[in-house]
Design a protein around this motif. Structure first.
Motif, mmCIF file in Angstrom:
data_model
loop_
_atom_site.group_PDB
_atom_site.id
_atom_site.type_symbol
_atom_site.label_atom_id
_atom_site.label_comp_id
_atom_site.label_asym_id
_atom_site.label_seq_id
_atom_site.Cartn_x
_atom_site.Cartn_y
_atom_site.Cartn_z
ATOM 1 N N GLN A 1 1.954 12.266 -5.110
ATOM 2 C CA GLN A 1 1.917 11.292 -4.111
ATOM 3 C C GLN A 1 1.619 10.076 -5.001
ATOM 4 O OE1 GLN A 1 0.153 11.795 -0.283
ATOM 5 N NE2 GLN A 1 -0.339 13.927 -0.891
ATOM 6 N N MET A 2 0.857 10.283 -5.952
ATOM 7 C CA MET A 2 0.272 8.990 -6.844
ATOM 8 C C MET A 2 1.843 8.690 -7.655
ATOM 9 S SD MET A 2 -2.705 8.355 -6.262
ATOM 10 C CE MET A 2 -2.667 7.052 -7.595
ATOM 11 N N LYS A 3 2.569 9.546 -8.082
ATOM 12 C CA LYS A 3 3.652 9.222 -8.729
ATOM 13 C C LYS A 3 4.616 8.523 -7.793
ATOM 14 C CE LYS A 3 4.797 12.424 -12.410
ATOM 15 N NZ LYS A 3 5.519 13.767 -12.698
ATOM 16 N N SER A 4 4.888 8.757 -6.668
ATOM 17 C CA SER A 4 5.597 8.279 -5.763
ATOM 18 C C SER A 4 5.206 6.762 -5.591
ATOM 19 C CB SER A 4 5.899 8.700 -4.311
ATOM 20 O OG SER A 4 6.277 10.048 -4.639
ATOM 21 N N ALA A 5 3.885 6.502 -5.370
ATOM 22 C CA ALA A 5 3.260 5.381 -5.227
ATOM 23 C C ALA A 5 3.554 4.279 -6.409
ATOM 24 C CB ALA A 5 1.764 5.645 -5.112
ATOM 25 N N SER A 6 3.482 4.950 -7.784
ATOM 26 C CA SER A 6 3.793 3.988 -8.700
ATOM 27 C C SER A 6 5.478 3.618 -8.532
ATOM 28 C CB SER A 6 3.366 4.901 -9.946
ATOM 29 O OG SER A 6 3.775 4.305 -11.132
ATOM 30 N N ARG A 7 6.215 4.731 -8.544
ATOM 31 C CA ARG A 7 7.723 4.440 -8.620
ATOM 32 C C ARG A 7 7.904 3.350 -7.443
ATOM 33 N NH1 ARG A 7 9.631 9.308 -6.707
ATOM 34 N NH2 ARG A 7 10.103 8.473 -4.924
ATOM 35 N N GLU A 8 7.379 3.296 -6.271
ATOM 36 C CA GLU A 8 7.647 2.450 -5.002
ATOM 37 C C GLU A 8 7.034 1.054 -5.365
ATOM 38 O OE1 GLU A 8 7.779 3.847 -1.383
ATOM 39 O OE2 GLU A 8 8.203 5.900 -1.857
ATOM 40 N N GLY A 9 6.253 0.894 -6.604
ATOM 41 C CA GLY A 9 5.708 -0.306 -6.913
ATOM 42 C C GLY A 9 4.380 -0.530 -6.272
ATOM 43 N N ALA A 10 3.716 0.464 -5.646
ATOM 44 C CA ALA A 10 2.547 -0.025 -4.752
ATOM 45 C C ALA A 10 1.489 -0.709 -5.569
ATOM 46 C CB ALA A 10 1.881 1.261 -4.143
ATOM 47 N N ARG A 11 1.078 -1.689 -4.814
ATOM 48 C CA ARG A 11 -0.323 -2.483 -5.790
ATOM 49 C C ARG A 11 -1.432 -1.796 -5.364
ATOM 50 N NH1 ARG A 11 3.223 -7.393 -4.717
ATOM 51 N NH2 ARG A 11 3.044 -6.965 -2.361
ATOM 52 N N GLU A 12 -1.481 -1.040 -4.460
ATOM 53 C CA GLU A 12 -2.929 -0.313 -4.212
ATOM 54 C C GLU A 12 -2.572 1.106 -3.253
ATOM 55 O OE1 GLU A 12 -7.344 -2.297 -3.429
ATOM 56 O OE2 GLU A 12 -5.770 -2.787 -1.737
ATOM 57 N N VAL A 13 -3.371 2.010 -3.555
ATOM 58 C CA VAL A 13 -3.154 3.446 -3.095
ATOM 59 C C VAL A 13 -4.489 3.305 -2.346
ATOM 60 C CG1 VAL A 13 -3.240 5.859 -3.487
ATOM 61 C CG2 VAL A 13 -1.620 4.128 -4.636
ATOM 62 N N SER B 1 3.437 -4.282 3.674
ATOM 63 C CA SER B 1 4.399 -3.070 3.556
ATOM 64 C C SER B 1 3.762 -1.942 2.869
ATOM 65 C CB SER B 1 5.256 -3.557 2.366
ATOM 66 O OG SER B 1 4.756 -3.878 1.196
ATOM 67 N N VAL B 2 3.839 -0.706 3.747
ATOM 68 C CA VAL B 2 3.286 0.520 3.411
ATOM 69 C C VAL B 2 4.108 1.609 3.297
ATOM 70 C CG1 VAL B 2 1.492 2.158 4.380
ATOM 71 C CG2 VAL B 2 1.280 -0.565 4.727
ATOM 72 N N SER B 3 4.023 2.553 2.361
ATOM 73 C CA SER B 3 4.892 3.652 2.453
ATOM 74 C C SER B 3 3.917 4.829 2.216
ATOM 75 C CB SER B 3 5.788 3.617 1.100
ATOM 76 O OG SER B 3 6.791 4.513 1.516
ATOM 77 N N TYR B 4 4.298 6.091 2.212
ATOM 78 C CA TYR B 4 3.473 7.456 2.096
ATOM 79 C C TYR B 4 4.608 8.497 1.868
ATOM 80 C CZ TYR B 4 4.028 6.724 7.012
ATOM 81 O OH TYR B 4 4.641 6.528 8.278
ATOM 82 N N TYR C 1 0.791 -1.276 -0.031
ATOM 83 C CA TYR C 1 0.083 -0.061 0.059
ATOM 84 C C TYR C 1 0.814 1.238 -0.035
ATOM 85 C CZ TYR C 1 -3.464 -3.166 1.595
ATOM 86 O OH TYR C 1 -4.530 -4.212 1.796
ATOM 87 N N PHE C 2 0.332 2.208 -0.803
ATOM 88 C CA PHE C 2 0.944 3.616 -0.570
ATOM 89 C C PHE C 2 -0.216 4.455 -0.131
ATOM 90 C CE2 PHE C 2 2.338 7.856 -1.470
ATOM 91 C CZ PHE C 2 3.612 7.790 -1.555
ATOM 92 N N ILE C 3 0.033 5.226 0.867
ATOM 93 C CA ILE C 3 -1.231 5.901 1.445
ATOM 94 C C ILE C 3 -0.896 7.547 0.976
ATOM 95 C CG2 ILE C 3 -2.181 6.808 3.567
ATOM 96 C CD1 ILE C 3 -1.890 3.901 4.057
#
Lengths: 426, 426
Positions: free
Chosen positions: A382-394, A369-372, A343-345
């Motif tokens: 933030q959405m870009k970071s989520a994508s770069r970090e390989g988040a499956r779900e935001v 595993s979670v990042s933000y 997850y990316f929050i």
């Protein structure tokens, strides 16, 4: 300050995450296979007394050691191999242990060869040892571990093979072929170099070293290099080395019963350099013959005694990460490195941050595993970071959804969105 | 030969399987927690140029290093800490990397302290670093990783606490309390030793070092050692250190939002020794106060620049395996070591061995752990081995069952037996 002061030492590797990922991939596979065979993991110190190696291998090995005198005036060395440490550790405790002992390790090992620039001075080596059993079933078990250690990466019988020999059988064969006892060391030396030398040179060297004529020398080399179990049974089966040939047959049969027969070839030109091997030896090679040996091992029944321990038969091997890594790369079997995240929050405004932290930590407590973002940022960034970090779900934490006790979950693969109750997350 | 030649070097540990199991238990927990926070694993060489440490910490550190001159006349040392290697590795590549960088490692580190006999000269240390973000949210994130790194073993807020300080805030407080700028280093030195020194001695030392009278010195020590966020906001909030107090408040609030507030205490007597910390610092201690610090870290915004890299803010910590191991033992949180096995194959007679090998290897190919006797043994002896190796199930390969295409499976826990079709196993 000069930046060169801060260079890596020559012959050593850094492991940034993309390289560490391959190292872990290799080690986890080795560990899985070891455990499947009931082996237990151990380790020793990376630094040992120099004597531990000199006693076993003679003073000449010291030239290749990463050795030095420490501040307590001890002659010490970064470990060049693991077996002496194993023998030392077992020396103190093996008498009270049930046999056989099945231990494995994955130490980093070190050599300092002054001449060969550009060559690595360290590698990681999978060490598998079966101690306290002299029967050939133990030899077969250990080779099976090595073979499965490569199969675990997706390598098959078309990728590699195990070349198996037994110096006792070779000795019997040479005797049968008329090489006198005192000429055998010379013959071994030629056979050891057979692959790296033209056949006519080898014949000449063998003739010179053994006193055979050219035709007889040619016959010896031809017979040795084309030997099979069947030819050995014919030629040596009834000699005093007959029992050793029978052992080799039992060994090959056991590996066949395990379904690993396609990997195993008798090859008497394999003469392992180390002085301590006492029975069957083997090396694993890529089928194309492009790389150095991937793995080498065999039976060493006298080593533990040599380092002052209980006299115990033993069989084992070492497999390094460097040649294996080259083979995996060549066969396109290195997994692609990508960071992934459950997850990316995304927080719509910074004042909702406490709620975002609460959700994030609740998910981490469940093992996700979670990042933000760690600073105030727009939703797009933030959405870009989520994508770069390989988040499956935001998970999007916004004021309206929060008021309803929800967050929006967006699947980053499919792009779909749904609402999740906060109560289900925390 | 003398057996003492083959002793382990002083200060180093062997890891036979029962000890390696604890080390793996610790490292696997660290790795899980790191990944939950989106950190990527890296590693560097165990040997580095001596300069890498001298530049950062000054010549005096050399006394404590496991340093030597190598065969190429290089001044080298076994790594005493990981951060300089991290800085070196990032130095070459950080400019092209997205920030923040979240990396962790679990290196073995080495010190050679000549005087302290009996103390270990190596340990494994979990290093977690968040690089490229100066906001206090990054500091909170890193302390959360450290706290969760201990919670992962079953330790709670009654077992340990994080003591948090910020030298900028302490400096502001001392100024408010009348300690002159040039007397602050002397005050820091006394505060650093406060826990290991009787209060009256500390007051005396502070008075001597700063020129304060005894009453004022006592007031300073009392105020510093009992400082809370609220008292700091009162005393320092409106001074030029006010922003640092606000940062500390945000930090504590963030950890509170994560549900980790019970672990965190403001404690200005924590003065981390290393010269490079620039902001909030912390140490984790067991609540009983029986052990040395379990973990220490904080913000070090100048280090990367010092080793020749991009100027990047950074925050991180190191947690060693030795003190943690002592705490786990004391709290009875060390998992019992027991070898386990999915299957042990018992062969009723040695001539059924090929069939047994076929079954064993088929099970291994499916990922199960399997063992069996490597020499001819009676069924009773084999059953004993099965039990000793911790087999959950024994598969008995006997002639009658084989004739029907079956083996007998005995559950070693319950003692029940059932027949399994060979076709289902292989």
């Amino acid at each position: 300050m000069s930046t060169s002061s801060f260079a890596r030492l020559p012959g050593f590797r850094d492991f940034p995450p993309e390289d560490l990922a391959l190292r872990s991939h290799i080690m986890e596979a080795w560990r899985r296979v070891s455990r499947r065979y009931g082996f237990l993991e151990y380790d020793g110190p990376p630094l040992e007394s120099l004597d531990l190696y000199v006693e076993k291998s003679g003073e000449e090995i010291v030239d290749q050691l990463y050795a030095f005198t420490d501040k307590g005036d001890r002659e010490v060395t970064l470990r060049p191999e693991m077996t002496p440490s194993l023998a030392r550790i077992l020396g103190d405790r093996s008498r009270s242990m049930s046999k056989p002992i099945r231990w494995f390790s994955m130490p980093q090992l070190f050599r300092y060869e002054r001449q060969q620039r550009g060559r690595l001075r360290e590698h990681f080596q999978w060490n598998v040892d079966l101690v306290g059993e002299e029967g050939v079933a133990a030899d077969a078990e250990v080779l099976a571990v090595a073979i499965d250690g490569l199969r675990e990466f997706g390598l098959g019988a078309s990728d590699f093979r195990a070349r198996v020999s037994d110096r006792r059988v070779l000795r019997g064969l040479l005797a049968t072929l008329g090489v006198a006892e005192d000429a055998q060391p010379a013959a071994f030396a030629v056979i050891d170099k057979l692959e790296r030398m033209p056949r006519d040179k080898a014949e000449e060297a063998l003739a010179t070293g053994t006193g055979l004529d050219a035709a007889a020398a040619g016959h010896v080399l031809e017979t040795v290099s084309s030997a099979t179990l069947a030819s050995l049974e014919d030629l040596v089966g009834s000699s005093e080395s007959g029992a050793d040939v029978q052992s080799l047959r039992d060994y090959v049969d056991a590996l066949g019963a395990m379904g690993l027969g396609d990997f195993v070839e008798i090859d008497l030109t394999i003469v392992r350099g180390l002085a301590y091997y006492t029975g069957i030896v083997f090396e694993l090679f890529d089928r194309k013959g492009e790389l150095r040996a991937i793995c080498g091992g065999g039976r060493y029944d006298r080593l533990l005694e040599l380092v002052g321990g209980e006299p115990l038969p033993a069989v084992g091997f070492g497999m390094g990460d460097v040649v294996l890594g080259e083979l995996l790369a060549e066969r396109k079997l290195v997994p692609e490195f990508a960071s992934t995240l459950d997850y990316f929050i995304v927080t719509v405004s910074w004042d909702l941050r406490s709620e975002a932290l609460r959700v994030a930590h609740a998910l981490r407590d469940k093992g996700h595993s979670v990042s933000y973002a760690l600073r105030e940022q727009g939703v797009g960034k933030q959405m870009k970071s989520a994508s770069r970090e390989g988040a499956r779900e935001v998970l999007i934490v916004g004021p309206d959804e929060l008021a309803r006790g929800c967050v929006v979950a967006r699947d980053m693969e499919v792009g779909t969105e749904r609402e999740i109750e906060l109560a289900d997350l925390t």
